[in-house]
Design a protein around this motif. Structure first.
Motif, PDB file in Angstrom:
ATOM      1  N   UNK A   1       0.790  -1.293  -0.151  1.00 51.88           N
ATOM      2  CA  UNK A   1      -0.010  -0.101  -0.196  1.00 51.88           C
ATOM      3  C   UNK A   1       1.009   1.396  -0.033  1.00 51.88           C
ATOM      4  N   UNK A   2       1.944   1.325   0.702  1.00 47.09           N
ATOM      5  CA  UNK A   2       2.899   2.356   0.796  1.00 47.09           C
ATOM      6  C   UNK A   2       3.557   2.623  -0.647  1.00 47.09           C
ATOM      7  N   UNK A   3       3.987   1.692  -1.374  1.00 46.45           N
ATOM      8  CA  UNK A   3       4.291   1.822  -2.993  1.00 46.45           C
ATOM      9  C   UNK A   3       3.176   2.065  -3.660  1.00 46.45           C
ATOM     10  N   UNK A   4       1.848   1.508  -3.341  1.00 44.77           N
ATOM     11  CA  UNK A   4       0.885   2.021  -4.429  1.00 44.77           C
ATOM     12  C   UNK A   4       0.680   3.702  -4.132  1.00 44.77           C
ATOM     13  N   UNK A   5       0.686   4.164  -2.964  1.00 43.56           N
ATOM     14  CA  UNK A   5       0.495   5.394  -2.581  1.00 43.56           C
ATOM     15  C   UNK A   5       1.630   6.080  -3.410  1.00 43.56           C
ATOM     16  N   UNK A   6       2.988   5.674  -3.049  1.00 46.01           N
ATOM     17  CA  UNK A   6       4.226   6.621  -3.447  1.00 46.01           C
ATOM     18  C   UNK A   6       3.961   6.543  -5.215  1.00 46.01           C
ATOM     19  N   UNK A   7       3.829   5.661  -5.673  1.00 46.42           N
ATOM     20  CA  UNK A   7       3.788   5.512  -7.177  1.00 46.42           C
ATOM     21  C   UNK A   7       2.602   6.370  -7.609  1.00 46.42           C
TER      22      UNK A   7
ATOM     23  N   UNK B   1      11.985  19.218  -5.567  1.00 47.79           N
ATOM     24  CA  UNK B   1      13.249  18.083  -5.754  1.00 47.79           C
ATOM     25  C   UNK B   1      12.883  16.777  -5.270  1.00 47.79           C
ATOM     26  N   UNK B   2      13.715  15.815  -5.583  1.00 48.59           N
ATOM     27  CA  UNK B   2      13.542  14.544  -5.459  1.00 48.59           C
ATOM     28  C   UNK B   2      13.341  14.531  -3.698  1.00 48.59           C
ATOM     29  N   UNK B   3      14.333  14.976  -3.162  1.00 50.25           N
ATOM     30  CA  UNK B   3      14.263  14.975  -1.571  1.00 50.25           C
ATOM     31  C   UNK B   3      12.979  15.382  -1.072  1.00 50.25           C
ATOM     32  N   UNK B   4      12.251  16.455  -1.432  1.00 51.46           N
ATOM     33  CA  UNK B   4      11.065  17.053  -1.094  1.00 51.46           C
ATOM     34  C   UNK B   4      10.034  16.100  -1.440  1.00 51.46           C
ATOM     35  N   UNK B   5      10.239  15.638  -2.499  1.00 50.95           N
ATOM     36  CA  UNK B   5       9.170  14.446  -3.031  1.00 50.95           C
ATOM     37  C   UNK B   5       9.181  13.050  -2.206  1.00 50.95           C
ATOM     38  N   UNK B   6      10.205  12.774  -1.870  1.00 55.43           N
ATOM     39  CA  UNK B   6      10.201  11.498  -1.017  1.00 55.43           C
ATOM     40  C   UNK B   6       9.691  11.790   0.509  1.00 55.43           C
ATOM     41  N   UNK B   7      10.090  12.888   1.135  1.00 55.09           N
ATOM     42  CA  UNK B   7       9.740  13.426   2.370  1.00 55.09           C
ATOM     43  C   UNK B   7       8.139  13.551   2.619  1.00 55.09           C
ATOM     44  N   UNK B   8       7.627  14.305   1.332  1.00 56.36           N
ATOM     45  CA  UNK B   8       6.036  14.468   1.473  1.00 56.36           C
ATOM     46  C   UNK B   8       5.496  13.117   1.153  1.00 56.36           C
ATOM     47  N   UNK B   9       5.777  12.344   0.254  1.00 58.65           N
ATOM     48  CA  UNK B   9       5.174  11.235  -0.166  1.00 58.65           C
ATOM     49  C   UNK B   9       5.163   9.926   1.014  1.00 58.65           C
ATOM     50  N   UNK B  10       6.424   9.908   1.778  1.00 55.12           N
ATOM     51  CA  UNK B  10       6.327   9.182   2.925  1.00 55.12           C
ATOM     52  C   UNK B  10       5.598   9.630   4.060  1.00 55.12           C
ATOM     53  N   UNK B  11       5.586  10.704   4.341  1.00 54.82           N
ATOM     54  CA  UNK B  11       4.527  11.369   5.509  1.00 54.82           C
ATOM     55  C   UNK B  11       3.059  11.191   5.034  1.00 54.82           C
ATOM     56  N   UNK B  12       2.702  11.377   3.860  1.00 55.90           N
ATOM     57  CA  UNK B  12       1.255  11.215   3.247  1.00 55.90           C
ATOM     58  C   UNK B  12       1.030   9.799   3.453  1.00 55.90           C
ATOM     59  N   UNK B  13       1.761   8.921   2.997  1.00 52.71           N
ATOM     60  CA  UNK B  13       1.617   7.654   3.207  1.00 52.71           C
ATOM     61  C   UNK B  13       1.515   6.945   4.585  1.00 52.71           C
ATOM     62  N   UNK B  14       2.257   7.528   5.245  1.00 51.38           N
ATOM     63  CA  UNK B  14       2.304   7.048   6.820  1.00 51.38           C
ATOM     64  C   UNK B  14       0.657   7.665   7.307  1.00 51.38           C
ATOM     65  N   UNK B  15       0.514   8.671   7.209  1.00 50.79           N
ATOM     66  CA  UNK B  15      -0.727   9.189   7.634  1.00 50.79           C
ATOM     67  C   UNK B  15      -1.851   8.224   7.216  1.00 50.79           C
ATOM     68  N   UNK B  16      -1.982   7.842   5.964  1.00 51.07           N
ATOM     69  CA  UNK B  16      -3.006   6.971   5.413  1.00 51.07           C
ATOM     70  C   UNK B  16      -2.807   5.469   6.148  1.00 51.07           C
ATOM     71  N   UNK B  17      -1.703   5.114   6.067  1.00 49.82           N
ATOM     72  CA  UNK B  17      -1.419   3.667   6.763  1.00 49.82           C
ATOM     73  C   UNK B  17      -1.723   3.510   8.072  1.00 49.82           C
TER      74      UNK B  17
END
Length: 207
Positions: A78-84, A165-181
């Motif tokens: 699910x984390x990867x689905x959200x990330x993708x 940038x890539x770092x900002x994307x990773x942080x935002x995506x990870x945080x959003x994924x954590x909230x949903x999970x």
């Protein structure tokens, strides 16, 4: 001289800003600095432009979902689905906006094709949520509702998700994924009957 990809980016932004119904061929020709006949020769009619953008985004979402391996845990899937999903949004915000809002203006045959693709995409999320419930990774009483919750949360990300940038994307995506999970993992279960009364009772209890 703009290449074709640049032209499509401009058209998607025009649709994204004004909506498909609010954008005329004259508008498109003006922003591309071409005659309407030249635009049609290069990119097709307005309807064909909408189809190109919508089908492209639908295909991108499905391609991304298919990259998620089934050998990892439901939570990781699910984390990867959200990330993708967020990767597509980050790279093609205007295209995604048109896809989500204007696909309903396609002709009947094309609209049914996109509907089938959307249902296939949604099924990736539903399968993972069901698997997570079976493995007691997710604590939800209704897998379909939980799936709709996640998908609904993702559908609005094109309105605000902006990673410079890539770092900002990773942080935002990870945080959003954590909230949903975390929402699916919560031990907080409200009774189906009398939910509002239950919430008030919880608020009134002393610490």
């Amino acid at each position: 001289m703009r290449n074709k990809e640049e032209l499509w980016t401009i058209v998607a932004k025009q649709f994204g800003d004004k909506g498909y119904q609010g954008t005329t061929m004259r508008d498109i020709a003006r922003v591309l600095e071409m005659s309407e006949a030249h635009v049609v020769g290069l990119l097709g009619t307005r309807d064909e432009m909408l189809w190109h953008i919508v089908s492209r985004v639908a295909g991108l979402f499905l391609t991304q979902a298919r990259t998620v391996p089934r050998t990892i845990s439901p939570a990781e899937q699910l984390h990867l689905l959200i990330y993708r999903h967020l990767e597509v949004v980050s790279q093609d915000r205007d295209h995604v906006s048109v896809f989500l809002r204007d696909w309903v203006f396609l002709d009947d045959v094309r609209r049914q094709e996109i509907q089938a693709m959307r249902e296939t995409y949604d099924a990736y999320f539903y399968r993972v949520v069901v698997a997570g419930v079976k493995e007691k990774v997710f604590r939800v009483s209704d897998s379909l509702l939980a799936c709709l919750f996640v998908l609904s949360a993702l559908q609005w990300t094109h309105q605000w998700f902006n990673a410079s940038d890539a770092l900002t994307f990773t942080r935002l995506a990870d945080q959003y994924s954590v909230l949903l999970l975390n929402a699916l993992r919560s031990d907080y279960v409200v009774p189906l009957d009398g939910a509002i009364d239950y919430l008030y009772q919880k608020e009134e209890q002393p610490d």
